[in-house]
Scaffold this active site. Structure first.
Site, short mmCIF file in Angstrom:
data_model
loop_
_atom_site.label_atom_id
_atom_site.label_comp_id
_atom_site.label_asym_id
_atom_site.label_seq_id
_atom_site.Cartn_x
_atom_site.Cartn_y
_atom_site.Cartn_z
N HIS A 1 45.76 40.31 41.89
CA HIS A 1 44.42 39.68 42.13
C HIS A 1 44.42 38.95 43.35
O HIS A 1 45.41 38.66 44.11
CB HIS A 1 44.56 38.24 40.97
CG HIS A 1 43.08 37.91 40.82
ND1 HIS A 1 42.64 36.78 41.75
CD2 HIS A 1 42.03 38.02 40.18
CE1 HIS A 1 41.49 36.41 41.42
NE2 HIS A 1 40.87 37.24 40.37
N MET B 1 43.25 33.83 39.03
CA MET B 1 42.48 33.68 37.81
C MET B 1 42.31 32.32 37.49
O MET B 1 43.25 31.65 37.43
CB MET B 1 42.68 34.62 36.61
CG MET B 1 42.87 36.11 37.30
SD MET B 1 44.49 36.68 37.72
CE MET B 1 45.42 36.64 36.31
N SER C 1 37.54 41.11 39.55
CA SER C 1 37.07 39.85 39.76
C SER C 1 35.82 39.99 39.89
O SER C 1 34.86 39.17 39.68
CB SER C 1 37.40 39.49 41.00
OG SER C 1 38.88 39.14 41.13
N CYS D 1 37.05 33.91 31.33
CA CYS D 1 37.11 34.02 32.77
C CYS D 1 37.15 32.64 33.08
O CYS D 1 36.07 32.01 33.00
CB CYS D 1 36.16 34.56 33.26
SG CYS D 1 36.39 34.79 35.07
N SER E 1 33.87 42.73 38.11
CA SER E 1 33.50 43.56 37.04
C SER E 1 33.16 42.72 35.57
O SER E 1 34.03 42.90 34.97
CB SER E 1 34.59 44.73 36.85
OG SER E 1 33.97 45.75 35.87
N SER F 1 35.43 34.70 41.30
CA SER F 1 34.66 35.71 40.80
C SER F 1 33.14 35.99 40.85
O SER F 1 32.71 34.96 41.11
CB SER F 1 35.17 35.77 39.28
OG SER F 1 36.41 35.85 39.06
#
Length: 391
Positions: free
Chosen positions: A310, A314, A67, A104, A69, A19
């Site tokens: 994704h 994540m 990923s 995150c 933002s 990310s």
């Protein structure tokens, strides 16, 4: 008509795991944005370039994917025994809201480095050479995370030969441990069951595992949602009906998990829960063109974030995967054909990831002591972001 000049805010643009996000020290934000509320949200939305009806975030720092933002606000920790407070904001691309409901895990890998370089960690805890252990308080979910940051001659070491699938270039390895992602007093499985039947009106009935570890996650078998389990992004994100199906299942999962009170509330809680589909190991070609052999992995997992499949995985969902893998009877655990489920390798669209979890049973309840994985991070740019002022 005259217009006010833009304001300048110190910021660092960082990659953490797979990310990217804009990092801020709390004290560098305008006073009105140093507290949670509409002013802070509006500021971060404008910085990232949202809401953007074109879906590109061209007029901001966002990269037009879930990923990329993202925003992070850090401060010296007010939590005893911790070094830094970490607050994460997932910024919607096309809607005017910032979701503060979860963490995150990928950007967690960059928190320690930012904290060290910005004086948020006591100097006596940072060696000239070796590993700096940074204890992070994750404010969104009130959990402890430990990051082990490599140091070289008094500086954070960012370059190295560690390869992370989903990231094009090698970097230094950062070990991240999520300590007790669920407290013994909290339900790991909101319904008390490792597998439930979820009835989704106009869609169907599904066997699911719903777990609160790392991030609330709903697992479903790939075959039950008409997937083969080794999909890449284009195979899912180009099919509007499939995305709508996943979002509907996710919404009813959120309701069943007690995360929302009305099904309509899922529209303003896009970051959590995640929905993921799992399948037995099978060979596939990753998005980089590398062949992932069936023998390389214990299972395949694909997860959606903010309504899209994704591109990798994540970090917080990886915590959920590791936790579910370690507990007998979950949909994830059922797919693993080996005795040692405390460490698993799963396939995702960009390649593979190894995660480990230590699970113990207290009375009739499961408890996750910790989940560990390796990521990498580096500074991409530092200086100031500029933001138009409201009239």
């Amino acid at each position: 008509m005259t217009f006010k000049p833009q304001i300048k805010i110190p910021a660092t643009y960082m990659r953490g795991g797979t990310s990217k996000g804009v990092f801020f020290k709390l004290s560098d934000l305008p006073m009105a944005a140093q507290v949670a509320g509409d002013v802070r949200d509006a500021l971060l939305l404008r910085i990232i370039g949202s809401p953007d009806p074109y879906g590109k975030q061209t007029d901001g720092m966002g990269g037009a994917t879930s990923s990329t933002s993202k925003t992070v606000i850090l401060d010296k920790s007010e939590q005893p025994g911790h070094d830094v407070d970490y607050l994460f904001g997932q910024v919607s691309i096309d809607k005017p809201f910032v979701d503060w409901s979860g963490n995150c895990g990928n950007l967690t890998a960059a928190v320690g480095a930012f904290a060290i370089e910005n004086g948020l960690v006591s100097s006596d805890k940072v060696p000239q050479n070796g590993i700096a252990t940074v204890k992070i308080w994750q404010k969104n979910i009130s959990k402890t995370i430990i990051a082990k940051v490599p140091m070289h001659e008094g500086q954070v070491q960012e370059t190295g030969d560690f390869i992370l699938d989903g990231v094009a270039f090698p970097a230094a390895e950062v070990e991240v441990s999520f300590v007790a992602p669920v407290e013994p007093t909290e339900p790991l499985f909101p319904t008390g069951n490792v597998v439930d039947t979820l009835n989704v009106p106009d869609v169907g009935e599904f066997e699911v595992t719903m777990i609160n570890a790392g991030i609330p996650t709903v697992f479903v078998n790939a075959a039950d949602v008409q997937c083969h389990g080794a999909e890449l992004q284009g195979e899912v994100n180009s099919v509007a009906e499939k995305l709508a199906m996943f979002e509907t299942i996710r919404a009813y999962g959120a309701l069943r998990m007690g995360l929302i009170n009305r099904i309509e509330d899922a529209e303003t809680r896009q970051h959590t829960p995640k929905i993921a589909f799992v399948s037995p190991p099978k060979q596939y070609v990753s998005s980089s063109g590398r062949v992932v052999e069936e023998s390389d992995i214990d299972l395949n997992v694909r997860a959606l974030s903010m309504g899209q499949l994704h591109h990798a995985m994540m970090g917080t969902a990886a915590v959920a995967i590791a936790s579910a893998a370690a507990i007998e009877g979950t949909l994830v655990n059922q797919l693993i054909k080996k005795d040692d489920v405390g460490s698993v390798v799963f396939g995702h669209p960009s390649g593979t990831l190894k995660v480990g979890a230590l699970a113990t049973k207290l009375d009739d309840n499961w408890f996750i002591e910790h989940v560990t994985m390796s990521r990498s991070a580096r500074v991409l740019m530092e200086g100031h972001v500029r933001v138009p002022q409201d009239d």
